[in-house]
Scaffold this active site. Structure first.
Site, PDB file in Angstrom:
ATOM      1  N   LYS A 199      30.241  31.892  79.575  1.00 25.86           N
ATOM      2  CA  LYS A 199      29.616  32.468  80.772  1.00 25.86           C
ATOM      3  C   LYS A 199      29.147  33.858  80.391  1.00 25.86           C
ATOM      4  O   LYS A 199      29.941  34.752  80.121  1.00 25.86           O
ATOM      5  CB  LYS A 199      30.599  32.562  81.944  1.00 25.86           C
ATOM      6  CG  LYS A 199      29.903  32.986  83.244  1.00 25.86           C
ATOM      7  CD  LYS A 199      30.886  33.453  84.296  1.00 25.86           C
ATOM      8  CE  LYS A 199      31.016  34.939  84.372  1.00 25.86           C
ATOM      9  NZ  LYS A 199      29.767  35.718  84.580  1.00 25.86           N
ATOM     10  N   GLU A 280      42.551  39.244  78.338  1.00 27.26           N
ATOM     11  CA  GLU A 280      42.822  40.644  78.039  1.00 27.26           C
ATOM     12  C   GLU A 280      42.315  41.438  79.234  1.00 27.26           C
ATOM     13  O   GLU A 280      41.138  41.343  79.588  1.00 27.26           O
ATOM     14  CB  GLU A 280      42.109  41.079  76.770  1.00 27.26           C
ATOM     15  CG  GLU A 280      42.374  42.529  76.418  1.00 27.26           C
ATOM     16  CD  GLU A 280      41.252  43.136  75.608  1.00 27.26           C
ATOM     17  OE1 GLU A 280      40.819  44.250  75.968  1.00 27.26           O
ATOM     18  OE2 GLU A 280      40.803  42.497  74.643  1.00 27.26           O
ATOM     19  N   CYS A 317      38.921  49.220  75.602  1.00 21.07           N
ATOM     20  CA  CYS A 317      40.196  48.740  76.147  1.00 21.07           C
ATOM     21  C   CYS A 317      41.368  49.457  75.507  1.00 21.07           C
ATOM     22  O   CYS A 317      42.485  49.405  76.020  1.00 21.07           O
ATOM     23  CB  CYS A 317      40.315  47.235  75.962  1.00 21.07           C
ATOM     24  SG  CYS A 317      39.892  46.674  74.303  1.00 21.07           S
TER      25      CYS A 317
END
Length: 542
Positions: A199, A280, A317
């Protein structure tokens, strides 16, 4: 592992023209749903071409094609899959200039950073090609029969890992290449033998379409089923839910916000057949500045910290969003130096206006806490997606009392927690949520105290660093990019490094199979020449 020779064809990808099309099992398909456009991160203006969302029939076609391709793809000689991954890397390299140009428009990230991300993406693909040819990923184990054993004979039992089946991957916003269409989740799933349906992230649709040219070229070059890969466009609640609930999808790879990741986890758990989700999600990546380290090099630490904090507008992140230290003259020197640097920071363009708005709201939320003070704020750049750096401070009493102060501020902002002593600092660590990383800066006089702190950090992070900074994740064999909840949905895995392949495999034992029915990896003659554990002992080759 031995390899069979095969001629390498020189096949260039199609012209890198954007059409607004998805890729469904080799076909370029224009969706029939709502229009979606990526935005220029700097101006906020919509970019051409427009893309239209996938409909239920598109999801059906992609999932059925993946299921149809699975039997052939999973049974390929591992050397063949390795050459396929190398082929994708080759064609991505051919597209590098076009990828960097479009990704720069869609994300505002510097072109040098994006060129490096192309190399990281191709490097991941080639690393997994190496993993496949080395062969230990099979986890092959053989316990030979012992018919004379008493009181009962032992049967012949052999074990190997097999791929789960088709995998759905959600592209990430902050890495338009390395964690997106052909990023680590896709690379590791394809290496495992799983077809992939991605996606696309709506922030970089053009970059995503360009990447499909590389994989389509490699599929054609290696004469593989087109259903091995599809790219769909659409929103998470609609398209994402359809993908995750399709019974042919057997696992999910996700990188994004905690809210979105938990929604995917809940959807997958609610299926008649629940499936694993490797999400995550969020991390503030605590950094502990030990007392002697601050005494010795407070200014140097401030310089390195602010560079790490503001790198990529703080949209990593692994951004160091939390500092823990004992109140001391060294900490004051550190804060003064870091504050001056951030006050002078010009700010940066963030990935999208939506991400910039969320960053501003999160930073203001933490700053408005009665126990928090604003130490420094940088400038807000003239951009549709402005990122304004900030350093906030709080006392450990307030931090420990209110979990809301652990909020991830996804951007160049950090909270510095001042502790009375090392005992309170350790208590603050005990109150931390799960993290991707935890960092400790030490001097020689800190070693004994750091040794006592290390077990606490091990329980809360997937990667523990000493005397370095967490931004930047090495793609290698010892890397762990994961951690306890809410950093990830499954702390037993990593999304970066060669062990990422394990997420999309499961063990199967074969008991008393006739030799002619055994998988090649488990046959006595070891035709793939892979390392195996036989009767408890490692045998590196046949």
């Amino acid at each position: 592992m031995s390899t069979a020779p095969s001629p390498r064809q020189s096949v260039r990808p199609p012209a890198a023209d954007l059409t607004g099309a998805m890729l469904i099992a080799g076909r370029r398909v224009i969706g029939a749903g709502a229009e979606i456009r990526s935005l220029d991160a700097r101006t906020g203006q919509p970019l051409d071409p427009p893309y239209r969302s996938a409909q239920a029939a598109d999801v059906e076609a992609a999932c059925q094609a993946a299921e149809d391709a699975f039997g052939t793809y999973r049974n390929l000689h591992p050397w063949h899959r390795a050459r396929f991954l190398e082929g994708i890397a080759h064609h991505l390299t051919l597209l590098s200039d076009a990828l960097v140009e479009r990704a720069h428009q869609e994300t505002g990230l510097p072109t040098a950073r994006l060129a490096g991300e192309v190399e990281r993406t191709t490097g991941q693909l080639r690393m997994f090609a190496g993993v496949l040819t080395e062969g230990s990923w099979y986890g092959a184990r053989i316990d030979p029969a012992q018919p004379q054993r008493v009181p009962q004979p032992r049967p012949d039992i052999r074990q190997q890992h097999i791929p789960l089946g088709p995998v759905a991957v959600f592209g990430a916003s902050n890495f338009p290449l390395a964690f997106s269409v052909l990023g680590g989740d896709t690379a590791s799933a394809l290496a495992a033998g799983c077809p992939v349906i991605v996606k696309a992230h709506d922030a970089h649709l053009g970059t995503s379409e360009l990447a499909t040219y590389a994989i389509q070229a490699a599929l054609t070059e290696h004469q593989l089923p087109a259903g091995v890969f599809s790219l769909l466009v659409g929103d998470g609640p609609t398209l994402g839910s359809r993908l995750v609930t399709d019974p042919r999808i057997q696992a999910v790879g996700f990188t994004g916000s905690r809210a979105a990741g938990l929604a995917v986890v809940r959807t997958a758990a609610g299926r008649p057949q629940p499936i694993p989700v490797y999400a995550e999600m969020s991390s503030v990546n605590p950094v502990v500045l030990m007392p002697a380290a601050l005494t010795e090099r407070a200014v140097d630490l401030a310089d390195a910290f602010t560079a790490s904090l503001t790198l990529g507008a703080g949209q990593f992140c692994t951004n160091p969003g939390l500092i823990l230290a004992v109140d001391s003259p060294g900490l004051k020197t550190f804060l003064d130096a870091a504050g001056r640097i951030i006050d002078a920071d010009a700010g940066a363009t963030m990935l999208t206006p939506r991400i910039a708005k969320a960053f501003r709201i999160e930073t203001e939320t933490v700053a408005s806490h009665p126990g928090v003070e604003v130490l420094a704020r940088g400038a807000s750049p003239r951009s549709a997606s402005p990122g304004q750096a900030a350093i906030l401070t709080a006392h450990a009493d307030d931090f420990i009392a209110d979990p809301e102060l652990q909020r991830e501020m996804f951007g160049a902002a950090a909270l510095v927690v001042r502790c009375r002593d090392l005992t309170q600092l350790a208590d603050a660590v005990r109150h931390l949520e799960g993290q991707l990383t935890a960092t400790v800066h030490t001097a020689p006089d800190d070693v004994d105290d750091a040794r006592r702190l290390l077990p606490l950090l091990e329980r809360r992070a997937g990667r523990v660093l000493f005397n370095s900074w967490p931004t930047g994740v090495e793609v290698g064999h010892a890397t762990v990019h994961g951690g306890p909840y809410p950093a990830t949905s499954d702390p037993r895995t990593t999304s970066v490094g060669s062990r990422a392949i394990e997420r999309f495999l499961r063990p199967v034992a074969y008991q008393n199979l006739p030799h002619e029915l055994l998988p090649p990896a488990l046959r006595d003659d070891n035709p793939y020449n892979i390392p195996r554990r036989i009767d408890g002992s490692i045998h590196l080759t046949r």
